[in-house]
Design a protein around this motif. Structure first.
Motif, PDB file in Angstrom:
ATOM      1  N   VAL A   2       1.072  -1.087  -0.324  1.00  0.00           N
ATOM      2  CA  VAL A   2       0.018  -0.205   0.227  1.00  0.00           C
ATOM      3  C   VAL A   2       0.932   1.776  -0.181  1.00  0.00           C
ATOM      4  O   VAL A   2       0.814   2.132  -1.142  1.00  0.00           O
ATOM      5  CB  VAL A   2      -1.199  -0.023   1.290  1.00  0.00           C
ATOM      6  N   TYR A   3       2.283   1.401   0.751  1.00  0.00           N
ATOM      7  CA  TYR A   3       3.151   2.307   0.664  1.00  0.00           C
ATOM      8  C   TYR A   3       3.461   2.785  -0.715  1.00  0.00           C
ATOM      9  O   TYR A   3       3.189   4.119  -1.149  1.00  0.00           O
ATOM     10  CB  TYR A   3       4.092   2.233   1.418  1.00  0.00           C
ATOM     11  N   LEU A   4       3.724   1.565  -1.298  1.00  0.00           N
ATOM     12  CA  LEU A   4       4.032   2.071  -3.389  1.00  0.00           C
ATOM     13  C   LEU A   4       3.024   2.157  -3.580  1.00  0.00           C
ATOM     14  O   LEU A   4       3.750   2.912  -4.569  1.00  0.00           O
ATOM     15  CB  LEU A   4       5.370   0.082  -3.645  1.00  0.00           C
ATOM     16  N   ALA A   5       1.971   1.695  -3.371  1.00  0.00           N
ATOM     17  CA  ALA A   5       1.708   2.135  -4.764  1.00  0.00           C
ATOM     18  C   ALA A   5       0.767   3.841  -3.757  1.00  0.00           C
ATOM     19  O   ALA A   5      -0.091   4.155  -5.205  1.00  0.00           O
ATOM     20  CB  ALA A   5      -0.391   1.273  -3.946  1.00  0.00           C
ATOM     21  N   LEU A   6      -0.006   4.144  -2.958  1.00  0.00           N
ATOM     22  CA  LEU A   6       0.309   5.229  -2.962  1.00  0.00           C
ATOM     23  C   LEU A   6       1.158   6.127  -2.643  1.00  0.00           C
ATOM     24  O   LEU A   6       1.412   7.964  -2.360  1.00  0.00           O
ATOM     25  CB  LEU A   6      -0.318   5.686  -1.527  1.00  0.00           C
ATOM     26  N   SER A   7       2.971   6.005  -2.972  1.00  0.00           N
ATOM     27  CA  SER A   7       3.767   6.739  -2.687  1.00  0.00           C
ATOM     28  C   SER A   7       4.112   7.742  -3.418  1.00  0.00           C
ATOM     29  O   SER A   7       2.531   7.257  -5.041  1.00  0.00           O
ATOM     30  CB  SER A   7       4.725   6.414  -2.471  1.00  0.00           C
ATOM     31  N   GLY A  17       4.178   5.554  -7.248  1.00  0.00           N
ATOM     32  CA  GLY A  17       3.812   5.527  -7.215  1.00  0.00           C
ATOM     33  C   GLY A  17       2.357   5.268  -7.730  1.00  0.00           C
ATOM     34  O   GLY A  17       2.019   6.636  -8.619  1.00  0.00           O
ATOM     35  N   PRO A  18       1.315   3.917  -8.624  1.00  0.00           N
ATOM     36  CA  PRO A  18       0.489   4.417  -9.323  1.00  0.00           C
ATOM     37  C   PRO A  18      -0.677   5.191  -9.144  1.00  0.00           C
ATOM     38  O   PRO A  18      -1.369   6.011  -9.415  1.00  0.00           O
ATOM     39  CB  PRO A  18       0.090   3.269  -9.578  1.00  0.00           C
ATOM     40  N   LEU A  19      -0.848   5.614  -7.921  1.00  0.00           N
ATOM     41  CA  LEU A  19      -1.956   5.830  -5.996  1.00  0.00           C
ATOM     42  C   LEU A  19      -1.156   6.936  -5.873  1.00  0.00           C
ATOM     43  O   LEU A  19      -2.266   7.716  -5.236  1.00  0.00           O
ATOM     44  CB  LEU A  19      -2.598   5.565  -5.817  1.00  0.00           C
ATOM     45  N   GLN A  62      -7.175   7.486   6.109  1.00  0.00           N
ATOM     46  CA  GLN A  62      -7.541   6.720   5.139  1.00  0.00           C
ATOM     47  C   GLN A  62      -6.357   6.289   3.905  1.00  0.00           C
ATOM     48  O   GLN A  62      -7.133   4.844   3.942  1.00  0.00           O
ATOM     49  CB  GLN A  62      -7.710   7.854   3.798  1.00  0.00           C
ATOM     50  N   ALA A  63      -5.662   5.855   4.136  1.00  0.00           N
ATOM     51  CA  ALA A  63      -4.419   5.043   4.132  1.00  0.00           C
ATOM     52  C   ALA A  63      -4.414   3.771   4.892  1.00  0.00           C
ATOM     53  O   ALA A  63      -4.359   2.448   4.486  1.00  0.00           O
ATOM     54  CB  ALA A  63      -3.365   5.805   3.926  1.00  0.00           C
ATOM     55  N   MET A  64      -4.139   4.601   6.112  1.00  0.00           N
ATOM     56  CA  MET A  64      -4.548   3.292   7.343  1.00  0.00           C
ATOM     57  C   MET A  64      -5.433   1.540   6.490  1.00  0.00           C
ATOM     58  O   MET A  64      -6.249   0.488   6.962  1.00  0.00           O
ATOM     59  CB  MET A  64      -4.465   3.813   8.488  1.00  0.00           C
ATOM     60  N   VAL A  65      -7.109   3.371   6.372  1.00  0.00           N
ATOM     61  CA  VAL A  65      -8.415   1.758   5.990  1.00  0.00           C
ATOM     62  C   VAL A  65      -8.218   1.152   5.127  1.00  0.00           C
ATOM     63  O   VAL A  65      -8.231   0.404   5.159  1.00  0.00           O
ATOM     64  CB  VAL A  65      -9.543   3.164   5.916  1.00  0.00           C
ATOM     65  N   ILE A  66      -7.598   1.900   4.104  1.00  0.00           N
ATOM     66  CA  ILE A  66      -7.116   0.967   2.686  1.00  0.00           C
ATOM     67  C   ILE A  66      -6.354  -0.083   3.027  1.00  0.00           C
ATOM     68  O   ILE A  66      -6.942  -1.624   2.670  1.00  0.00           O
ATOM     69  CB  ILE A  66      -6.153   1.753   1.144  1.00  0.00           C
ATOM     70  N   ALA A  67      -5.217  -0.823   4.138  1.00  0.00           N
ATOM     71  CA  ALA A  67      -4.330  -1.590   4.316  1.00  0.00           C
ATOM     72  C   ALA A  67      -5.390  -2.389   5.198  1.00  0.00           C
ATOM     73  O   ALA A  67      -5.011  -3.187   4.883  1.00  0.00           O
ATOM     74  CB  ALA A  67      -3.437  -0.801   5.228  1.00  0.00           C
ATOM     75  N   ILE A  78       3.425   1.587   8.696  1.00  0.00           N
ATOM     76  CA  ILE A  78       3.864   2.227   7.851  1.00  0.00           C
ATOM     77  C   ILE A  78       2.937   2.998   6.745  1.00  0.00           C
ATOM     78  O   ILE A  78       4.033   4.020   5.941  1.00  0.00           O
ATOM     79  CB  ILE A  78       3.941   0.823   6.536  1.00  0.00           C
ATOM     80  N   VAL A  79       2.279   2.676   6.221  1.00  0.00           N
ATOM     81  CA  VAL A  79       1.622   4.008   5.516  1.00  0.00           C
ATOM     82  C   VAL A  79       0.572   5.418   6.496  1.00  0.00           C
ATOM     83  O   VAL A  79       0.354   6.190   5.764  1.00  0.00           O
ATOM     84  CB  VAL A  79       0.383   3.252   4.917  1.00  0.00           C
ATOM     85  N   GLY A  80       0.351   4.614   8.392  1.00  0.00           N
ATOM     86  CA  GLY A  80       0.206   5.982   8.248  1.00  0.00           C
ATOM     87  C   GLY A  80       1.150   6.756   8.898  1.00  0.00           C
ATOM     88  O   GLY A  80       1.337   7.872   9.038  1.00  0.00           O
TER      89      GLY A  80
END
Length: 230
Positions: free
Chosen positions: A77-82, A85-87, A97-102, A172-174
């Motif tokens: 998720v980190y790589l996707a949202l960085s 990344g694609p997102l 929001q990133a934490m909810v996704i993970a 990691i994502v939060g």
């Protein structure tokens, strides 16, 4: 925080810092659990009622995903949202929001696998009756989901319990940012390393209480389902 303040004092007096962390953790975990239910229950029902090539492999994969390593999910998720990344254009890395996704990614396989097993068992029991009544696919799913509602709520509670106790992916994502993305589990890890044991223990007490409540609710729903079946 004064050294003579105990963990129980923080809980009983409603310490603002403690309950701000608890509030965020509950919002994130509940959001992830409901998102996982919205995805996992229909997915589990579809697998349960469908016959297609490779179905057994899909079931094995789904069951295996119940044990997804949280840190790996967090990394993906980190790589996707960085930014690269694609997102990355969403700009939600290091946010709730990133934490909810993970957490949704972690919980969805649990809800889907438990839902599939529950609905498949009911389908084997009611298949002849529903077929004789010429019940269509959508009504069939709706009927079985309604009949299995207590067991599905138990699956949802199991998913919420997994989300509430998760630490690796949300760090990691939060980013464990104070007042913004710090949850109970991440705060316990941080405050313990800092030697702030009253806050860490206070959060631990609240987390244990939540786990006990969730398991009590799951037990109550199972009992309700058994009474209806009887």
């Amino acid at each position: 925080m004064p050294d003579n303040v105990s963990a129980l004092d923080l809980v009983l007096t409603g310490d603002s810092a403690l309950f701000a962390i608890v509030q965020l953790a509950l919002i994130v975990s509940l959001s992830a659990a409901f998102a996982a239910a919205a995805i996992g229950i229909p997915l589990g029902a579809w697998i349960a009622l469908s016959s297609f090539r490779g179905r057994d492999a899909v079931i094995v994969l789904l069951n295996a995903m119940m044990g997804l390593p949280p840190v790996v999910v967090g990394l993906v998720v980190y790589l996707a949202l960085s930014r690269s990344g694609p997102l990355g254009s969403w700009g939600i890395l290091f946010t709730p929001q990133a934490m909810v996704i993970a957490q949704t990614i972690l919980v969805t396989p649990i809800v889907a696998a438990l839902s599939r097993q529950t609905i498949e068992d009911l389908w084997l029991e009611y298949r002849d009756e529903l077929t004789a009544l010429e019940v269509g696919p959508l009504r069939r799913v709706a009927t079985l989901v309604w009949d299995a509602r207590f067991s599905l709520i138990t699956a949802l509670l199991a998913g919420f319990g997994r989300a509430a106790a998760e630490v690796g992916a949300v760090i990691i994502v939060g980013g464990n940012i104070e007042g913004f993305t710090r949850t109970m589990t991440t705060a316990i890890a941080l405050e313990t390393s800092k030697g702030n044991l009253p806050l860490a223990i206070g959060l631990g007490l609240v987390l244990i209480a939540i786990v006990v409540i969730v398991n009590a609710l799951a037990w109550a729903f199972r009992r309700a389902a058994e009474r209806l079946a009887g």
